[in-house]
Design an enzyme around this catalytic site. Structure first.
Site, PDB file in Angstrom:
ATOM      1  N   ALA A 113       0.859  -1.191   0.000  1.00 17.27           N
ATOM      2  CA  ALA A 113       0.000   0.000   0.000  1.00 17.27           C
ATOM      3  C   ALA A 113       0.892   1.236   0.000  1.00 17.27           C
ATOM      4  O   ALA A 113       2.110   1.130   0.204  1.00 17.27           O
ATOM      5  CB  ALA A 113      -0.896   0.011   1.236  1.00 17.27           C
ATOM      6  N   LYS A 114       0.329   2.362  -0.238  1.00 17.21           N
ATOM      7  CA  LYS A 114       1.059   3.628  -0.094  1.00 17.21           C
ATOM      8  C   LYS A 114       0.032   4.728   0.089  1.00 17.21           C
ATOM      9  O   LYS A 114      -1.090   4.629  -0.432  1.00 17.21           O
ATOM     10  CB  LYS A 114       1.903   3.914  -1.350  1.00 17.21           C
ATOM     11  CG  LYS A 114       3.057   4.843  -1.079  1.00 17.21           C
ATOM     12  CD  LYS A 114       4.234   4.087  -0.471  1.00 17.21           C
ATOM     13  CE  LYS A 114       5.392   4.983  -0.148  1.00 17.21           C
ATOM     14  NZ  LYS A 114       6.548   4.199   0.288  1.00 17.21           N
TER      15      LYS A 114
END
Ligand code: NAD
Length: 424
Positions: A113-114
């Site tokens: 994720a980011k």
């Protein structure tokens, strides 16, 4: 913009285009099932939120924030949050995808994720940053969590911001949830050894590469581009193994001495003056010249795209260990391949950071904390195992280490997708 439009426009420019090309190449290399390939080309979930924030002058400003969750097939998502004026959704999705591969290549049970908020943190007060962070966390409260998605620091976010995220999330839940973020202050359950972890992991991979390539560490030399957290820690931990540092740089320029530069003294000089430039007994070099110096190991630990088609032909190092994310362009990599330069790719070379973040999460879930020696030992085991696995893949497939790392990573995620099946 719809997800479809985003992925189509990604083909023109931006980091997502590069991330998709790398995935497509890996899919070809491992003959990936087409439906799994199509699933992995798209993030599982993208969240865009408005973040109204009270400013110190009495007005309020509405910031935009993103969280992209690329894949959760091997476990909860993991990835940093970036505060920067140039944050784009395109970049956030690409970085999320790279986190999936990084976690898979070192075989820790996470997807990628980011997150990012478009803001200029240098122009904001602590109070403004705190209020923006707490509101952003509140907007994400349903999609993050120790079993769902665990944020961490990235560009211009730090342990204090992680503490605010942890506190806000805990207030919403009604109990303390330290495992919702990593990169926390030690007093809130941060892990010993986290600060050095990326540089330390990078050094383990360099050590293993030197063994495989029969390079004698004691008579070797190295160069660091970007003498920050990753670069300086890598230098500090590589020097005792024998190699001599002959040059280092930061955003203001570099210094060079064929006789060697003492790592600790250069750290002290940078702390005192703000830069490595002007270290006594050294000559000045530009960042461009530094990359082309005669050395055994080059550690790019600053920016994306520093090794590219313009300079890859002049690089003299035998090993490039990518401390930074994305320092080599695809065109640069091709030239390095033709010249037989051994590149330890970013998703392997700098995976020590996320690995110790994983240890922090494990410690938080168990409320049982390890010694620094234990953290470093477990990190070494994981990094050496990952290096060996990628090296074997590189030999078996007769491909470069980046392609080998991608083949291992995408293969592991694809297997998880197969085993779970498609719901419903
Ligand atoms: P940092 O800010 O501590 O250090 C970056 C260094 O690069 C600084 O010394 C800065 O002066 C220098 N720099 C900036 N622009 C430069 C330029 N044009 N030329 C040469 N040097 C320049 O950041 P960091 O945490 O060490 O991160 C460095 C890289 O490593 C980034 O690509 C980051 O994404 C990657 N990375 C970091 C971690 C981590 O745990 N910190 C983990 C994985 C990857």
């Amino acid at each position: 913009m719809s997800m479809e439009e985003m992925l189509t426009s990604a083909n023109q420019d931006g980091p997502l285009a590069a991330a998709l090309t790398q995935l497509d190449d890996a899919a070809d290399l491992i003959s990936l099932d087409d439906s799994v390939h199509q699933k992995l080309r798209k993030p599982k979930r993208i969240i865009t939120v408005s973040i109204p924030t009270a400013m110190d002058d009495g007005s309020f400003k509405v910031f935009t924030g993103y969280r992209a969750q690329h894949n959760m097939d091997r476990g909860p998502c993991k990835g940093g949050i970036r505060y920067h004026p140039d944050v784009t959704l395109n970049e956030v999705i690409a970085l999320a995808m790279w986190m999936t591969w990084k976690c898979a290549v070192v075989n820790i049970p996470y997807g990628g994720a980011k997150g990012g908020v478009i803001c200029s943190p240098k122009d904001m007060s602590q109070g403004e940053l705190e209020r923006m962070t707490r509101r952003f966390t509140t907007e994400l409260v349903e999609v993050i969590g120790p079993e769902k998605d665990i944020p961490a620091p990235d560009v211009y976010t730090n342990a204090q911001i992680m503490a605010w995220i942890m506190d806000t999330y805990s207030m919403q839940k009604g109990y303390s949830v330290p495992a919702v973020v990593t990169g926390k202050p030690i007093s809130l359950g941060g892990s010993l050894g986290r600060e050095a972890a990326t540089g330390r992991g990078c050094v383990f991979t360099i050590r293993e590469a030197m063994k495989r390539l029969n390079i004698d560490a004691t008579s070797s030399t190295f160069v660091v581009q970007g003498y920050g957290n990753v670069g300086a820690w890598a230098a500090r931990l590589l020097e005792p193994l024998g190699p001599k540092m002959i040059a280092a740089s930061d955003s203001r320029g570099g210094c060079y001495s064929a006789d060697g530069i003492p790592v600790q003294e250069l750290i002290a000089h940078k702390a005192e003056t703000g830069s490595v430039v002007g270290f006594p007994g050294t000559d000045a070099v530009t960042n461009e010249e530094l990359l082309e110096l005669d050395c055994d190991v080059l550690i790019p630990a600053a920016l994306e795209n520093s090794i590219n088609e313009d300079n890859a032909g002049q690089i003299k190092a035998s090993i490039i260990a990518e401390g930074a994310n994305g320092p080599t362009t695809p065109a640069g990599q091709e030239i390095l391949n033709d010249r037989g330069i051994f590149v330890i790719p970013d998703i392997l070379a700098n995976a020590g950071g996320v690995t110790v973040s994983y240890f922090e999460w494990v410690q938080g879930l168990q409320s049982y904390f390890w010694s620094e020696a234990e953290v470093n030992k477990q990190l070494e085991d994981i990094m050496v195992r990952a290096f060996d696995r990628v090296y074997c893949e590189h030999e078996e497939r007769n491909c470069d280490m980046r392609a080998a790392a991608m083949a291992v990573a995408v293969g592991r995620v694809a297997e998880a997708v197969h085993m779970r099946g498609i719901y419903p």
